[in-house]
Design a protein around this motif. Sequence first.
Motif, PDB file in Angstrom:
ATOM      1  N   ARG A 159       0.825  -1.213   0.000  1.00 50.31           N
ATOM      2  CA  ARG A 159       0.000   0.000   0.000  1.00 50.31           C
ATOM      3  C   ARG A 159       0.858   1.261   0.000  1.00 50.31           C
ATOM      4  O   ARG A 159       0.502   2.273  -0.592  1.00 50.31           O
ATOM      5  N   ASP A 160       2.031   1.184   0.657  1.00 51.91           N
ATOM      6  CA  ASP A 160       2.908   2.344   0.762  1.00 51.91           C
ATOM      7  C   ASP A 160       3.860   2.489  -0.420  1.00 51.91           C
ATOM      8  O   ASP A 160       4.732   3.364  -0.417  1.00 51.91           O
ATOM      9  N   GLY A 161       3.717   1.618  -1.417  1.00 52.94           N
ATOM     10  CA  GLY A 161       4.496   1.769  -2.643  1.00 52.94           C
ATOM     11  C   GLY A 161       5.791   0.992  -2.713  1.00 52.94           C
ATOM     12  O   GLY A 161       6.570   1.174  -3.656  1.00 52.94           O
ATOM     13  N   LEU A 162       6.049   0.114  -1.742  1.00 46.05           N
ATOM     14  CA  LEU A 162       7.250  -0.711  -1.817  1.00 46.05           C
ATOM     15  C   LEU A 162       7.050  -1.812  -2.860  1.00 46.05           C
ATOM     16  O   LEU A 162       5.925  -2.285  -3.073  1.00 46.05           O
ATOM     17  N   THR A 163       8.131  -2.220  -3.477  1.00 47.12           N
ATOM     18  CA  THR A 163       8.074  -3.274  -4.486  1.00 47.12           C
ATOM     19  C   THR A 163       9.124  -4.331  -4.178  1.00 47.12           C
ATOM     20  O   THR A 163      10.141  -4.053  -3.531  1.00 47.12           O
ATOM     21  N   ALA A 164       8.880  -5.535  -4.658  1.00 48.88           N
ATOM     22  CA  ALA A 164       9.817  -6.640  -4.436  1.00 48.88           C
ATOM     23  C   ALA A 164      10.192  -7.273  -5.762  1.00 48.88           C
ATOM     24  O   ALA A 164       9.350  -7.413  -6.659  1.00 48.88           O
ATOM     25  N   LYS A 165      11.468  -7.643  -5.878  1.00 46.01           N
ATOM     26  CA  LYS A 165      11.961  -8.329  -7.063  1.00 46.01           C
ATOM     27  C   LYS A 165      12.549  -9.670  -6.651  1.00 46.01           C
ATOM     28  O   LYS A 165      13.264  -9.765  -5.649  1.00 46.01           O
ATOM     29  N   LEU A 166      12.268 -10.697  -7.435  1.00 46.00           N
ATOM     30  CA  LEU A 166      12.869 -12.013  -7.277  1.00 46.00           C
ATOM     31  C   LEU A 166      13.808 -12.260  -8.438  1.00 46.00           C
ATOM     32  O   LEU A 166      13.476 -11.948  -9.588  1.00 46.00           O
ATOM     33  N   GLY A 167      14.964 -12.806  -8.160  1.00 51.01           N
ATOM     34  CA  GLY A 167      15.880 -13.078  -9.241  1.00 51.01           C
ATOM     35  C   GLY A 167      17.078 -13.881  -8.805  1.00 51.01           C
ATOM     36  O   GLY A 167      16.992 -14.727  -7.916  1.00 51.01           O
ATOM     37  N   SER A 168      18.217 -13.568  -9.409  1.00 48.26           N
ATOM     38  CA  SER A 168      19.430 -14.348  -9.167  1.00 48.26           C
ATOM     39  C   SER A 168      20.625 -13.391  -9.129  1.00 48.26           C
ATOM     40  O   SER A 168      20.640 -12.440  -8.357  1.00 48.26           O
ATOM     41  N   HIS A 169      21.619 -13.625  -9.995  1.00 51.31           N
ATOM     42  CA  HIS A 169      22.849 -12.834  -9.972  1.00 51.31           C
ATOM     43  C   HIS A 169      22.600 -11.339 -10.155  1.00 51.31           C
ATOM     44  O   HIS A 169      23.341 -10.519  -9.591  1.00 51.31           O
ATOM     45  N   HIS A 213      12.394  -2.805  -2.517  1.00 53.07           N
ATOM     46  CA  HIS A 213      12.800  -1.419  -2.739  1.00 53.07           C
ATOM     47  C   HIS A 213      11.744  -0.454  -2.205  1.00 53.07           C
ATOM     48  O   HIS A 213      10.545  -0.754  -2.213  1.00 53.07           O
ATOM     49  N   THR A 214      12.214   0.703  -1.764  1.00 49.50           N
ATOM     50  CA  THR A 214      11.316   1.782  -1.362  1.00 49.50           C
ATOM     51  C   THR A 214      10.656   2.368  -2.610  1.00 49.50           C
ATOM     52  O   THR A 214      11.064   2.072  -3.743  1.00 49.50           O
ATOM     53  N   PRO A 215       9.656   3.238  -2.434  1.00 51.22           N
ATOM     54  CA  PRO A 215       9.046   3.878  -3.618  1.00 51.22           C
ATOM     55  C   PRO A 215      10.059   4.652  -4.463  1.00 51.22           C
ATOM     56  O   PRO A 215       9.841   4.843  -5.664  1.00 51.22           O
ATOM     57  N   ASP A 216      11.182   5.067  -3.840  1.00 50.29           N
ATOM     58  CA  ASP A 216      12.223   5.785  -4.576  1.00 50.29           C
ATOM     59  C   ASP A 216      13.235   4.847  -5.223  1.00 50.29           C
ATOM     60  O   ASP A 216      14.213   5.305  -5.822  1.00 50.29           O
ATOM     61  N   GLY A 217      13.038   3.553  -5.089  1.00 51.68           N
ATOM     62  CA  GLY A 217      13.930   2.584  -5.712  1.00 51.68           C
ATOM     63  C   GLY A 217      15.158   2.236  -4.904  1.00 51.68           C
ATOM     64  O   GLY A 217      16.108   1.637  -5.438  1.00 51.68           O
ATOM     65  N   LEU A 246       8.537   1.215   7.365  1.00 54.74           N
ATOM     66  CA  LEU A 246       7.871   0.781   6.127  1.00 54.74           C
ATOM     67  C   LEU A 246       7.652  -0.729   6.079  1.00 54.74           C
ATOM     68  O   LEU A 246       7.032  -1.230   5.128  1.00 54.74           O
ATOM     69  N   ASN A 247       8.166  -1.452   7.064  1.00 57.86           N
ATOM     70  CA  ASN A 247       8.011  -2.919   7.131  1.00 57.86           C
ATOM     71  C   ASN A 247       8.512  -3.662   5.889  1.00 57.86           C
ATOM     72  O   ASN A 247       7.875  -4.609   5.411  1.00 57.86           O
ATOM     73  N   PRO A 248       9.682  -3.300   5.360  1.00 55.51           N
ATOM     74  CA  PRO A 248      10.147  -4.022   4.165  1.00 55.51           C
ATOM     75  C   PRO A 248      10.461  -5.488   4.445  1.00 55.51           C
ATOM     76  O   PRO A 248      10.343  -6.325   3.541  1.00 55.51           O
ATOM     77  N   ASN A 249      10.864  -5.807   5.682  1.00 48.17           N
ATOM     78  CA  ASN A 249      11.181  -7.202   6.009  1.00 48.17           C
ATOM     79  C   ASN A 249       9.936  -8.080   5.967  1.00 48.17           C
ATOM     80  O   ASN A 249      10.014  -9.273   5.631  1.00 48.17           O
TER      81      ASN A 249
END
Length: 343
Positions: A159-169, A213-217, A246-249
Motif C-alpha cells: 500500500r505504501d508503494g514498496l516493491t519486491a523483485k525475485l531473481g538471481s545474480h 525497494h522503497t518507492p524511490d527505488g 515501512l516494514n520491508p522485512n
Amino acid sequence: MQIRLATDNDRSAWDAYVLGHPDGLAYQLFAWKDAVESAYGFAGVYLLAENGSSLCGILPLIDFRVPFVGRSLISLPYCDVGGMLADSQGVAQALLAHARSLAKKQGVDMQIRAAQPLPDAGANQTDKVRMLLNLPGTAGELLAGFDAKVRNQVKKPVRDGLTAKLGSHELIDDFYLVFAENMRDLGSPVHSRQWIEAIVSAYGERARVAVVHTPDGVPAAAGIVLVHPTTMSIPWASSLRRYNRLNPNMLLYWIFLTLAIDAGCRRFDFGRSTPGEGTHRFKAQWGTSPEPLYWGHYLLKGRSVKQGANGAEMRLFAENIWRRMPLSVCNTLGPMVRRCVNL
C-alpha cells in the motif's frame, strides 16, 4: 555396506538422494561444498554409504582450518544444520563412526550439527531452535491464518508503494548493499561478496535472491533462499533500520513464503533463533514451531569444549566496537574475519 569419500562423479547420485529424502535440506547438497571450496578454500570431505550399487546414506563434512587455532571437521559450517541422511539408524551410526575414525586418524576434532539428538556426544541439545512453518496449499490460506496484525504488516508495504523483485545474480549488488550494512549494525563481520556469488552460482535455480525497494527505488530489505523439494531455507535476510517504519522485512518474507508454496514445499525454515530474543519473536509471529538443534562435539581425548567465562562479555565488547566502525572498513575486514567463523 561400503562407506567411502564421494567424488565429483557422485554428484548426481548424492543430490538425488538428498532431494528425495524427507529430512533433506538444501545445505546438504553438493552445491554447499562447491561454494565453500570456491569462496573460502576449505576442502569438502563428503562421505557416502552404498549398499551394492545403491546409495543409502550421506554425511557432508568440511575440513575447516583457522590460522593459529587449528583444524576441525564440521557438518556443516556457515549454516544451522548438516549431519547425516540415511535409510536407517544403522546406516547413520555407521557413517558417524566412520567420520569419527577419520577425524581421529587426522588428529582433529569434529562437530556435527543436526536436527535430531546425536549419539555419544554428551548433552548435545543447544539453546538454539529452528523456527519451522508448515505451509498450506495456497498463499490465500496462509494469509488467512495470520492474525490481523501480521496480515496488516504484510499488506502495508505494498500500500505504501514498496516493491519486491525475485531473481538471481542480477540482484546480488542490491542484496549485498543491504546485507553488509545490516551486519555492521548488528556488530557482526559480513560474509564476502565472493561467498554470496559462489552460493548463487553453485545452487543455480535452487537459490533465489529477493530485494525489496522503497518507492524511490532504494534497496531496503533483501534475502536469499535455498530450495529443497520439501523445505525452503533462508540462510540470510537483512533489512535497513532506517526503513523499519515501512516494514520491508515483512514484504520480503511474504514473497519468500509465497515462493515456497508455489514451489510445492511443505515447510519454510526461518533459521536459527534463541528463545526470548527479538529474532525469535519476529519468526514466531508467522505461526512457526520451534524445533531443537543438536550440535555434537566429538573431541580428541583430553580436550573439552571451550566455554570461556568471559566469552559473552568479550563478544559484546567486540560487537560494540564493530558497530562504530565505518562501513567501508567493515566491508574490507569483515570477510577476512568471517571466513574463520564457522557459524
